[in-house]
Design a protein around this motif. Sequence first.
Motif, PDB file in Angstrom:
ATOM      1  N   ALA A  23      31.878   3.807 -10.542  1.00 49.15           N
ATOM      2  CA  ALA A  23      32.847   4.844 -10.216  1.00 49.15           C
ATOM      3  C   ALA A  23      33.848   5.004 -11.355  1.00 49.15           C
ATOM      4  O   ALA A  23      34.399   4.019 -11.848  1.00 49.15           O
ATOM      5  N   VAL A  24      34.064   6.242 -11.769  1.00 50.25           N
ATOM      6  CA  VAL A  24      34.949   6.554 -12.881  1.00 50.25           C
ATOM      7  C   VAL A  24      36.162   7.312 -12.360  1.00 50.25           C
ATOM      8  O   VAL A  24      36.028   8.270 -11.604  1.00 50.25           O
ATOM      9  N   SER A  25      37.344   6.894 -12.767  1.00 48.63           N
ATOM     10  CA  SER A  25      38.565   7.594 -12.409  1.00 48.63           C
ATOM     11  C   SER A  25      39.507   7.636 -13.606  1.00 48.63           C
ATOM     12  O   SER A  25      39.386   6.847 -14.542  1.00 48.63           O
ATOM     13  N   GLY A  26      40.443   8.577 -13.584  1.00 50.43           N
ATOM     14  CA  GLY A  26      41.426   8.694 -14.645  1.00 50.43           C
ATOM     15  C   GLY A  26      40.885   9.251 -15.948  1.00 50.43           C
ATOM     16  O   GLY A  26      41.527   9.100 -16.998  1.00 50.43           O
ATOM     17  N   ASN A  27      39.743   9.908 -15.905  1.00 47.25           N
ATOM     18  CA  ASN A  27      39.084  10.378 -17.120  1.00 47.25           C
ATOM     19  C   ASN A  27      39.216  11.880 -17.329  1.00 47.25           C
ATOM     20  O   ASN A  27      38.565  12.432 -18.218  1.00 47.25           O
ATOM     21  N   ALA A  28      40.031  12.551 -16.555  1.00 46.94           N
ATOM     22  CA  ALA A  28      40.164  14.000 -16.672  1.00 46.94           C
ATOM     23  C   ALA A  28      40.641  14.398 -18.059  1.00 46.94           C
ATOM     24  O   ALA A  28      41.615  13.847 -18.580  1.00 46.94           O
ATOM     25  N   GLY A  29      39.926  15.337 -18.668  1.00 42.48           N
ATOM     26  CA  GLY A  29      40.305  15.854 -19.965  1.00 42.48           C
ATOM     27  C   GLY A  29      39.985  14.961 -21.143  1.00 42.48           C
ATOM     28  O   GLY A  29      40.365  15.282 -22.270  1.00 42.48           O
ATOM     29  N   GLN A  30      39.289  13.869 -20.908  1.00 46.63           N
ATOM     30  CA  GLN A  30      38.973  12.953 -21.990  1.00 46.63           C
ATOM     31  C   GLN A  30      37.516  13.078 -22.415  1.00 46.63           C
ATOM     32  O   GLN A  30      36.637  13.306 -21.585  1.00 46.63           O
ATOM     33  N   THR A  78      30.477   9.470 -11.008  1.00 49.25           N
ATOM     34  CA  THR A  78      29.776   8.204 -10.911  1.00 49.25           C
ATOM     35  C   THR A  78      28.728   8.105 -12.012  1.00 49.25           C
ATOM     36  O   THR A  78      28.015   9.067 -12.288  1.00 49.25           O
ATOM     37  N   LEU A  79      28.659   6.950 -12.637  1.00 43.52           N
ATOM     38  CA  LEU A  79      27.602   6.631 -13.578  1.00 43.52           C
ATOM     39  C   LEU A  79      26.538   5.813 -12.857  1.00 43.52           C
ATOM     40  O   LEU A  79      26.840   5.095 -11.903  1.00 43.52           O
ATOM     41  N   PHE A  80      25.302   5.913 -13.322  1.00 44.43           N
ATOM     42  CA  PHE A  80      24.208   5.192 -12.693  1.00 44.43           C
ATOM     43  C   PHE A  80      23.348   4.515 -13.753  1.00 44.43           C
ATOM     44  O   PHE A  80      23.176   5.021 -14.861  1.00 44.43           O
ATOM     45  N   LEU A  81      22.826   3.381 -13.388  1.00 40.15           N
ATOM     46  CA  LEU A  81      21.778   2.735 -14.154  1.00 40.15           C
ATOM     47  C   LEU A  81      20.658   2.390 -13.177  1.00 40.15           C
ATOM     48  O   LEU A  81      20.816   1.505 -12.335  1.00 40.15           O
ATOM     49  N   HIS A  82      19.549   3.107 -13.279  1.00 44.16           N
ATOM     50  CA  HIS A  82      18.397   2.881 -12.420  1.00 44.16           C
ATOM     51  C   HIS A  82      17.358   2.088 -13.202  1.00 44.16           C
ATOM     52  O   HIS A  82      16.928   2.518 -14.271  1.00 44.16           O
ATOM     53  N   MET A  83      16.969   0.945 -12.674  1.00 46.53           N
ATOM     54  CA  MET A  83      16.026   0.065 -13.326  1.00 46.53           C
ATOM     55  C   MET A  83      14.810  -0.141 -12.444  1.00 46.53           C
ATOM     56  O   MET A  83      14.933  -0.299 -11.228  1.00 46.53           O
ATOM     57  N   THR A  84      13.649  -0.162 -13.071  1.00 44.52           N
ATOM     58  CA  THR A  84      12.392  -0.348 -12.360  1.00 44.52           C
ATOM     59  C   THR A  84      11.619  -1.498 -12.971  1.00 44.52           C
ATOM     60  O   THR A  84      11.913  -1.961 -14.074  1.00 44.52           O
ATOM     61  N   ASN A  85      10.591  -1.947 -12.240  1.00 46.54           N
ATOM     62  CA  ASN A  85       9.723  -3.032 -12.692  1.00 46.54           C
ATOM     63  C   ASN A  85      10.547  -4.223 -13.177  1.00 46.54           C
ATOM     64  O   ASN A  85      10.326  -4.762 -14.261  1.00 46.54           O
ATOM     65  N   LEU A  86      11.470  -4.639 -12.350  1.00 43.60           N
ATOM     66  CA  LEU A  86      12.393  -5.700 -12.734  1.00 43.60           C
ATOM     67  C   LEU A  86      11.690  -7.039 -12.836  1.00 43.60           C
ATOM     68  O   LEU A  86      10.743  -7.330 -12.091  1.00 43.60           O
ATOM     69  N   THR A  87      12.156  -7.858 -13.758  1.00 46.54           N
ATOM     70  CA  THR A  87      11.675  -9.217 -13.939  1.00 46.54           C
ATOM     71  C   THR A  87      12.847 -10.180 -13.831  1.00 46.54           C
ATOM     72  O   THR A  87      14.014  -9.772 -13.847  1.00 46.54           O
ATOM     73  N   VAL A  88      12.535 -11.465 -13.734  1.00 49.67           N
ATOM     74  CA  VAL A  88      13.575 -12.478 -13.660  1.00 49.67           C
ATOM     75  C   VAL A  88      14.494 -12.402 -14.880  1.00 49.67           C
ATOM     76  O   VAL A  88      15.698 -12.657 -14.777  1.00 49.67           O
TER      77      VAL A  88
END
Length: 125
Positions: A23-30, A78-88
């Motif tokens: 979640a991103v806040s306070g970034n207006a105009g930047q 909101t930023l996202f990081l979607h990861m697939t085929n995860l390993t240890v």
Amino acid sequence: QVHLVESGGGSVEAGGSLTVSCAVSGNAGQNLCFAWFRQAPGQEREKIAHWYHDGSYKNYRDSVNGRAIASQDDVSKTLFLHMTNLTVEDSAMYYCAAIPRPGGWLCWRNDYSIWGPGAQVTVSA
């Protein structure tokens, strides 16, 4: 004034997928570079992906290219990081980060100054 807070971490089985949010806040105009980093115990922090706030200059680390997608939603901020085929080996603390920059050509730098507290991702075999 920019504030980042990760969420969505947790435990997942190897071969599965997971999305970490920021979640991103306070970034207006930047004009910001955004990035995802991760750090496992005893390992150096590594950048997973970076991009400019307008979606340009997106780049992925070679080791995760093809199974990681970084994105943003400007409505929910909101930023996202979607990861697939995860390993240890993907188990780590995941961080979103940002830095004000006049242009996306500077996002390759690793001197990000704004950080979230991190979200733990644990992948079990």
